[in-house]
Scaffold this active site. Structure first.
Site, PDB file in Angstrom:
ATOM      1  CD  GLU A 113      -2.973   1.138   2.280  1.00  0.00           C
ATOM      2  OE1 GLU A 113      -3.384   0.033   2.675  1.00  0.00           O
ATOM      3  OE2 GLU A 113      -3.441   2.220   2.687  1.00  0.00           O
ATOM      4  CE  LYS A 143      -6.646  -1.082   5.217  1.00  0.00           C
ATOM      5  NZ  LYS A 143      -5.744  -0.305   4.370  1.00  0.00           N
ATOM      6  CG  ASP A 182       0.331 -16.193  11.800  1.00  0.00           C
ATOM      7  OD1 ASP A 182      -0.407 -15.496  11.090  1.00  0.00           O
ATOM      8  OD2 ASP A 182       0.017 -17.321  12.212  1.00  0.00           O
ATOM      9  CG  HIS A 232      -3.354   8.256  -0.305  1.00  0.00           C
ATOM     10  ND1 HIS A 232      -4.261   7.254  -0.179  1.00  0.00           N
ATOM     11  CD2 HIS A 232      -2.643   8.220   0.837  1.00  0.00           C
ATOM     12  CE1 HIS A 232      -4.131   6.643   0.978  1.00  0.00           C
ATOM     13  NE2 HIS A 232      -3.146   7.224   1.615  1.00  0.00           N
TER      14      HIS A 232
END
Ligand code: MEV
Length: 421
Positions: free
Chosen positions: A81, A259, A275, A373
């Protein structure tokens, strides 16, 4: 070493690799694993999972400006990302001047669950388990003498009686100190090994025997103060606190807020060969322990008007088992971070989660996330449009200036440059 490198993002890939090599002593071999020139061997890939036909590359970036418990650190982050590495570095810079991040871990203890069915008198069965506690713990430790030799092993038992739709279910928790291992293998092996003994003590039938990812005795904590000036001033700081209050009160917002935290956390967990799903499951379960899904971070304003942030979440990561040991890039990542214990790694990861959240909330509280972004998004589109590496900056500059980030327009700009126009 100093992690506070201004303009790190403006350097070429080679220059960045030189800096990290100089500071952290990477070998030629480690550099070639990192660059992908010497990819993981197909034999190793085939030994890691089943039905192997190949592998997928994910970029590894270095987050700069991190000072953690007084030590400057380069943080390797593996993510697909855009903006995630830049965001962590920017927020870490705002914390650097205030002393950086401080971390702690509540322990390296994991729980293994053993589910027992068909018990008529679960309260009596619970008492019987406790009568045999030492015998059960000894059996567990017999199964993992290496862990015991490192000072770990099964240290305690809990017995829970859980009302379910059909039964009062007896659930035994093996409490295991897994030290520098993540611990899933050790705990699962112990739980399976003692299951027949549990059946003979209780007269019940054991079904599930498995680690719990709600690692609430392995909580990583990190805190930092972010300079109000570097975050954009008083109003932005107040907006950040209100953005936190929004997330803490509303699960729809908390899901996205967390998130963003996990953007940072999973990237370091992945780079270190740990993991990601175990840590993600633990984080989201912990965010819900109050009965409502909430923010994993807390944001306050200090007496001086700076922004004070903290984070607390389960962090089941290790440095001695599985891919952390076998994956050559994971080994290089631990070396870059200068990690010598699972505890230290857990603290660094929590610090990155806090920084990532600070950066997201700062952008949301000020100009919005799209502006930051924009050029990264334009870069991706230019690569998709087949631009040569040498032309990318020019294409991005034109698209950002036109404020037009449609793929069609970037393709047109790319093609016109390729035609020499
Ligand atoms: C995007 O990957 C993450 C954010 O949505 C997180 C947030 O909203 O806090 C920016």
């Amino acid at each position: 070493m100093s992690s506070r490198i201004s303009g790190f993002y403006k350097l070429s890939v080679e220059e960045r690799r030189e800096i990290v090599t100089k500071e952290r002593g990477l070998t030629e071999k480690e550099l070639s694993y990192l660059s992908g020139e010497q990819a993981m061997s197909m034999e190793l890939a085939d030994a890691m999972i089943e039905n192997v036909i190949g592998q997928i590359a994910i970029p590894v970036g270095i987050a700069a400006n991190f000072k953690i418990n007084g030590q400057d650190k380069f943080i390797p982050m593996a993510t697909e990302e855009p903006s995630v590495v830049a965001a962590a570095s920017n927020a870490a810079r705002a914390a650097y001047s205030e002393g950086g991040f401080f971390t702690s871990l509540s322990g390296t203890i994991m729980r293994g669950q053993i589910q027992v069915l068909n018990i008529a008198d679960p309260f009596a069965a619970r008492a019987k388990i406790f009568e045999h506690k030492q015998e059960i713990l000894d059996l567990c430790n017999e199964k993992d003498p290496t862990l015991v030799s490192f000072g770990g092993g099964a240290i305690d038992l809990e017995v829970h009686i859980i009302p379910t739709a059909n039964h009062m279910m007896l659930v035994i928790h093996l409490i295991v100190d897994t030290k520098d291992a993540m611990g899933a293998n050790a705990v699962n092996t112990m739980a399976e090994f003692v299951a027949p003994t549990i059946e003979s003590i209780t007269g019940g039938r054991v079904v599930c025997k498995i680690i719990s990812n709600l690692a609430d005795r392995r909580l990583a904590r990190a805190r930092a103060v972010f300079s109000a000036e570097a975050m954009g001033g008083k109003e932005v700081v107040e907006n950040i606190v209100s953005a936190f209050e929004f997330a803490d009160a509303d699960p729809y917002r908390a899901a996205t807020h967390n998130k963003g935290v996990m953007n940072g956390i999973s990237a370091v967990v992945l780079a270190s060969g740990n993991d990601t799903r175990a840590v993600e499951a633990g984080a989201h379960a912990y965010a819900s322990v109050s009965g409502r899904y909430k923010s994993l971070t807390k944001w306050e304003i200090t007496q001086d008007g700076n922004l004070s942030g903290s984070i607390e979440l389960p962090m089941a990561v290790g440095i001695i088992g599985g891919a952390t040991k076998t994956h050559p890039v994971a080994q290089a990542a631990l070396k870059i971070m200068d990690i010598s214990s699972a505890e230290e790694l857990a603290g660094c990861i929590a610090a990155v989660g806090l920084a990532e959240n600070a950066a997201s909330l700062r952008a949301l509280s000020a100009e919005g996330i799209q502006r930051g972004h924009m050029s990264l998004h334009a870069r991706n589109l230019a690569v998709m449009a087949g631009a040569d590496a040498a032309d990318i900056d020019r294409i991005v500059a034109q698209a950002v200036q036109e404020k037009d980030l449609r793929y069609d327009r970037i393709l047109e700009i790319t093609q016109s440059i390729q035609r020499g126009e």
